[in-house]
Design an enzyme around this catalytic site. Structure first.
Site: not given
Ligand code: PGA
Length: 251
Positions: A9-11, A96, A98, A168, A174, A214, A235-236
């Site tokens: 997930n590049w966000k 998600h 967010e 999640e 993050g 994470s 994500g990251g």
């Molecule tokens: P993260 O994000 O790996 O940076 O914690 C995961 C996500 O939000 O899909």
């Protein structure tokens, strides 16, 4: 048969040229990944079409990060499911944390989004998970149950073949704080039971449930070794092709 999936997930990261380079690097390294692990990249809307050109003819699939709750029309700033399909998407993320937290996405909206996505032939990766306050109040099971039921109980067993769930925990996204493999496993098993209660054991057993929060090369192996964790939503670490592929090699 349950599929193992690692989805990046590049966000809201990378410019288009950077995204193309990242996609190329993922494709170049994807040959190392066994064919029973499905790789997906979820990119910003602007990147979908050019990244689709990079992924064409490869085993890496493309996902959007969101999709509109309406088919088409006067909805300024929204992107419809059929547009995502025409850009080359096979999947879309939905719900998600967010989106829930910053953009007011509700379970009711997610039902509409999921309906439209599926009707247009997209597969859905539905995200669920509790925040820190809910975890500390010992409400994590209840929150995951409600989020899963409120959306998925509106669909059929047939629809479930095109849905993946991503657990999640918001407090792990993050933050560098990963759920322990035991914490993740107990919720995954529980979510699978919530699916089984409505759709039966077979559908639940076939359901792919990803862990996100994470997840990185150093902890992926332990997480993926759990019986109910079928991969990750990353994500990251997905912004580095090396780390992303390393995670995909952790089954
Ligand atoms: P993260 O994000 O790996 O940076 O914690 C995961 C996500 O939000 O899909």
């Amino acid at each position: 048969m349950r599929k193992n999936i690692v989805a990046g997930n590049w966000k809201m990261n990378t410019t288009i040229p950077e995204g193309i380079e990242l996609a190329k690097a993922v494709v170049a390294k994807s040959a190392e990944v066994p064919s029973d692990v499905k790789l997906i990249v979820a990119t910003p809307f602007t990147h979908l079409y050019p990244v689709a050109q990079v992924l064409e003819g490869t085993a890496v699939s493309l996902s959007a990060e969101n999709c509109a709750d309406k088919e088409k029309g006067a909805y300024t700033g929204e992107v419809a499911a059929n547009m995502l399909v025409s850009a080359g998407c096979e999947y879309t993320l939905l719900g998600h944390s967010e989106r829930r937290q910053y953009y007011g996405e509700t379970d009711a909206k997610l039902v509409e989004k999921t309906k439209i996505a599926l009707a247009n032939g997209l597969k859905v990766i539905l995200c669920v998970g509790e925040n820190l306050e809910e975890r500390e109040a010992d409400k994590h099971f209840e929150v995951c149950k409600t989020q899963t039921e409120s959306v998925l109980y509106n669909f059929t067993a047939e629809d479930m073949k095109n849905i993946v769930i991503a657990y999640e925990p918001v407090w792990a996204i993050g933050t560098g704080k990963t759920a322990t493999a035991e914490q993740a496993q107990e919720i995954h098993a529980y979510i699978r039971k919530v699916v089984a209660d409505k759709f039966g054991a077979q559908v639940a057993d076939d359901m792919t449930i990803l862990y996100g929060g994470s997840c990185k090369p150093s902890n992926a192996k332990e997480l993926f070794a759990q019986p109910d964790i079928d991969g990750g939503l990353i994500g990251g670490a997905a912004l580095s092709a090396d780390d992303f592929i390393q995670i995909a090699l952790s089954f």
